[in-house]
Write an enzyme that holds these catalytic residues in place. Structure first.
Site, PDB file in Angstrom:
ATOM      1  N   GLU A 183     -79.841 -27.119 -46.094  1.00  0.00           N
ATOM      2  CA  GLU A 183     -79.971 -28.885 -46.336  1.00  0.00           C
ATOM      3  C   GLU A 183     -79.391 -29.139 -44.630  1.00  0.00           C
ATOM      4  OE1 GLU A 183     -80.299 -29.462 -49.116  1.00  0.00           O
ATOM      5  OE2 GLU A 183     -78.488 -28.018 -49.147  1.00  0.00           O
ATOM      6  N   TRP A 227     -68.721 -24.807 -63.801  1.00  0.00           N
ATOM      7  CA  TRP A 227     -69.189 -24.204 -62.505  1.00  0.00           C
ATOM      8  C   TRP A 227     -69.499 -23.100 -62.217  1.00  0.00           C
ATOM      9  CZ3 TRP A 227     -72.017 -27.782 -60.328  1.00  0.00           C
ATOM     10  CH2 TRP A 227     -72.185 -27.388 -58.839  1.00  0.00           C
ATOM     11  N   ARG A 284     -70.599 -14.498 -53.623  1.00  0.00           N
ATOM     12  CA  ARG A 284     -70.458 -13.989 -54.426  1.00  0.00           C
ATOM     13  C   ARG A 284     -70.940 -13.130 -55.548  1.00  0.00           C
ATOM     14  NH1 ARG A 284     -74.377 -19.172 -53.682  1.00  0.00           N
ATOM     15  NH2 ARG A 284     -73.307 -20.857 -54.441  1.00  0.00           N
ATOM     16  N   ASN A 309     -76.199 -25.604 -62.031  1.00  0.00           N
ATOM     17  CA  ASN A 309     -76.581 -24.966 -60.693  1.00  0.00           C
ATOM     18  C   ASN A 309     -76.448 -22.616 -60.344  1.00  0.00           C
ATOM     19  OD1 ASN A 309     -75.581 -24.871 -57.367  1.00  0.00           O
ATOM     20  ND2 ASN A 309     -76.133 -26.782 -57.810  1.00  0.00           N
ATOM     21  N   GLY A 348     -79.681 -22.441 -46.132  1.00  0.00           N
ATOM     22  CA  GLY A 348     -79.186 -23.467 -45.236  1.00  0.00           C
ATOM     23  C   GLY A 348     -80.257 -24.540 -45.498  1.00  0.00           C
ATOM     24  N   ALA A 360     -68.837 -26.735 -54.515  1.00  0.00           N
ATOM     25  CA  ALA A 360     -69.314 -27.270 -54.144  1.00  0.00           C
ATOM     26  C   ALA A 360     -68.891 -29.086 -55.115  1.00  0.00           C
ATOM     27  CB  ALA A 360     -71.287 -27.856 -54.848  1.00  0.00           C
ATOM     28  N   ASP A 378     -83.675 -33.438 -55.152  1.00  0.00           N
ATOM     29  CA  ASP A 378     -82.637 -32.019 -54.559  1.00  0.00           C
ATOM     30  C   ASP A 378     -82.596 -31.568 -55.935  1.00  0.00           C
ATOM     31  OD1 ASP A 378     -80.898 -30.689 -52.656  1.00  0.00           O
ATOM     32  OD2 ASP A 378     -79.398 -30.943 -53.362  1.00  0.00           O
TER      33      ASP A 378
END
Length: 592
Positions: free
Chosen positions: A200, A499, A138, A423, A198, A563, A323
């Protein structure tokens, strides 16, 4: 005391004169003052968010509601190669150079006037990296004559802005355990501030402060309750207090692999000297395995920039079971209380869970919690006396242990989907209109829980899901929200999910991109579309603006990915025709 030889005195005087002559060149580097004043200066963009507070507002007016129709491309530069994928980077610009990161941990230096590539750095990535949500990056931070960014194998790399030569590298985490870096670092009070990705994979979230000139650690603050923080004194790590109280909100031992990744970076408010970091979901997703609120997951934490201690926190989604990462940026702003007229030092956050939060940024007190989506099923609102959500009965995915074979819990229909009401895509705030501009998405999911156990380097979910669109004509919606009342002032619908981030200017404009490839300029007060340009690939990055040789420029990175195509289920079918890419587009007003 010895007398200095005349020849030596002459050489010293010459050296001193040379040093004094060189002083202005040394000052050409990016300073702390440049970063603090970034939102007020036009000639550069030296921080992620166009200022560390993250408002993404520019005071420039050359491009405005009357002139935007004359906006045309000035130049475009392709990242080239086969490494396209998602391009979520925000450019930074200083001293006539643009620095932009690209997929697969690349960094480009570009002549900001002509678009000519000056140099390129390609990080050598090992086999076995485990990015959750595409091989994106980003953006970078600027400090002195360095440009600094994070890599997918969890390293920080600092390069010389002029040559592209590596000045220092520091390992941040073990990529084999799931650690990576995707967020743009920021500079806060002379410190390089970074998070980790990280969640997940059962990593432990944290915020680090480093010396930006050397990469050496200054302090580290875990964002999972029970883990010890450190501050470095005289080269030694000194314990700086446990985050929270061990086992207070994490019974058992799952806090040891608790997630709460700080994967979307941070903002900084010089007025309060606080770093605001959003934290991700607790691990695993199956909430029945980890009773309690699970601090400091799905929260906003305010950290003292000097000591690395948590000053306050607000948990947007206690005991998250959907989530609903709370990593969304916390944007500092001031507003007058509509009842008392008192000026309030606040912060706004459009959370993945579908609610827009206003907190007192000095102490974290909840001032407002407003839905910015039309459909939210997991909660009906927030109790303002406690600051906690009012959960919907039976809105949580079921416990597999309650079912006959124990393999799959009760499926629930839930909105928004885990990809969130908002998001990674950055919102903007205009002090001119007093409105936040939120790139939102209306979608839902079927979600269920499954048994799971932690294994280093393996996905640590304990859940299954299918994402579904809610409307035939749109998923994405750009919404203008009044933070004092929670009122949606206007909205613009978009067929595909939004997005990419948002930019707003004193010219009365809001700029944003769409997956369909359009960069759009709309009226900040009404939402009326005034200009658009088709870039040829989806936009999942935030635009920026700056002044180059007296002309206002607009830049955006383009390249479809992120994503949505990886995790989007039925939603991904709406965008599977889109082509990938990888370019920087720059625009300016046409001179007649």
């Amino acid at each position: 005391m010895h007398n200095t030889h005349p020849l030596r005195r002459s050489l010293l005087a010459t050296a001193l004169a040379a040093a004094l002559l060189a002083a202005p060149a040394a000052q050409a580097g990016v300073t702390d003052a440049d970063i603090v004043n970034d939102a007020k200066t036009n000639g550069d963009v030296v921080s992620f968010g166009l200022g560390t507070q993250g408002q993404r507002f520019s005071p420039m007016t050359q491009i405005n509601t009357k002139t935007v129709k004359n906006l045309v491309p000035a130049w475009s530069m392709s990242f080239g190669g086969e490494k396209q994928r998602g391009q979520e980077s925000q450019p930074v610009i200083h001293n006539g150079k643009m620095f932009v990161t690209a997929s697969y941990s690349r960094l480009f230096a570009i002549d900001a006037k002509s678009g000519k590539k000056l140099w390129k750095y390609e990080h050598r990535l090992p086999d076995g990296i485990m990015p959750c949500c595409d091989v994106i990056n980003r953006g970078a931070a600027l400090y002195g004559d360095l440009v600094i960014f994070g890599t997918l194998d969890a390293q920080l790399v600092a390069l010389n802005q002029n040559t592209g030569k590596v000045v220092w590298k520091e390992k941040v985490g073990d990529y084999a355990a799931g650690y990576s870096l995707t967020a743009a670092p920021i500079i806060a009070k002379g410190k390089l501030i970074t998070g980790v990705s990280g969640g997940e994979f059962g990593i432990v979230g944290r915020v680090d402060a480093r010396d930006p000139l050397t990469g050496k650690l200054v302090w580290t603050r875990p964002t999972v309750e029970g883990h010890m923080g450190y501050i470095v004194q005289n080269g030694e790590k000194v314990e700086n207090g446990i985050s929270g109280t061990t086992n207070a909100t994490w019974p058992g031992d799952l806090w040891q692999t608790g997630g709460a990744a700080t994967w979307n970076g941070a903002t900084y408010d010089p007025e309060t000297n606080l770093i605001f970091a959003g934290t991700g979901n607790p691990a695993p997703w199956n909430s029945h395995l980890r009773p309690g609120d699970n601090l400091f997951s799905s929260s906003t934490v305010a950290i003292d920039a000097d000591s690395g201690k948590i000053v306050w926190h607000y948990q947007n989604t206690p005991h998250d079971g959907w989530d609903f990462d709370g990593v969304n940026e916390f944007v500092s702003f001031d507003y007058k209380d509509p009842q008392t007229g008192k000026l309030i030092k606040a912060g706004g956050k459009a959370d993945r869970n579908g609610f827009f939060f206003v907190n007192d940024r000095t102490n974290g007190k909840l001032l407002g919690a407003y839905p910015f989506l039309k459909k939210i099923t997991w909660a009906t609102g927030y109790d303002m006396s406690t600051g906690r959500p009012i959960y919907t009965p039976d809105g949580r995915p079921g416990n597999p242990a309650d079912e006959g074979d124990g393999k799959k819990g009760k499926v629930v229909f839930s909105a928004p989907s885990f990809l969130g009401g908002k998001n990674q895509q950055q919102m903007a705030y205009s002090p001119q209109t007093g409105l936040f501009y939120i790139p939102a998405n209306e979608w839902a999911m079927d979600i269920w829980n499954e048994p799971v156990a932690y294994k280093k380097g393996a996905a640590y979910l304990g859940a299954g899901f299918t994402i579904k669109p809610l409307n035939d004509d749109h998923i994405g919606v750009l919404r203008a929200l009044d933070p004092a009342s929670g009122k949606i002032v206007w909205e613009n619908k978009n067929y595909a999910p939004l997005w990419g981030g948002v930019l707003t200017t004193a010219g009365g404009l809001v700029f944003y991109g769409t997956p369909e490839g359009y960069l759009k300029g709309v009226d900040a007060k009404t939402g009326k579309e005034l200009w658009s340009f088709q870039t040829g690939t989806g936009i999942v990055a935030p635009p920026v603006t700056w002044e180059q040789d007296g002309e206002q420029m607009i830049a955006v990175v383009t390249g479809w990915g992120g994503a949505v195509p990886l995790w989007g289920g039925d939603v991904a079918k709406r965008v599977n025709y889109l082509e990938q890419g990888g370019s920087v587009w720059v625009f300016k007003l046409h001179k007649s």
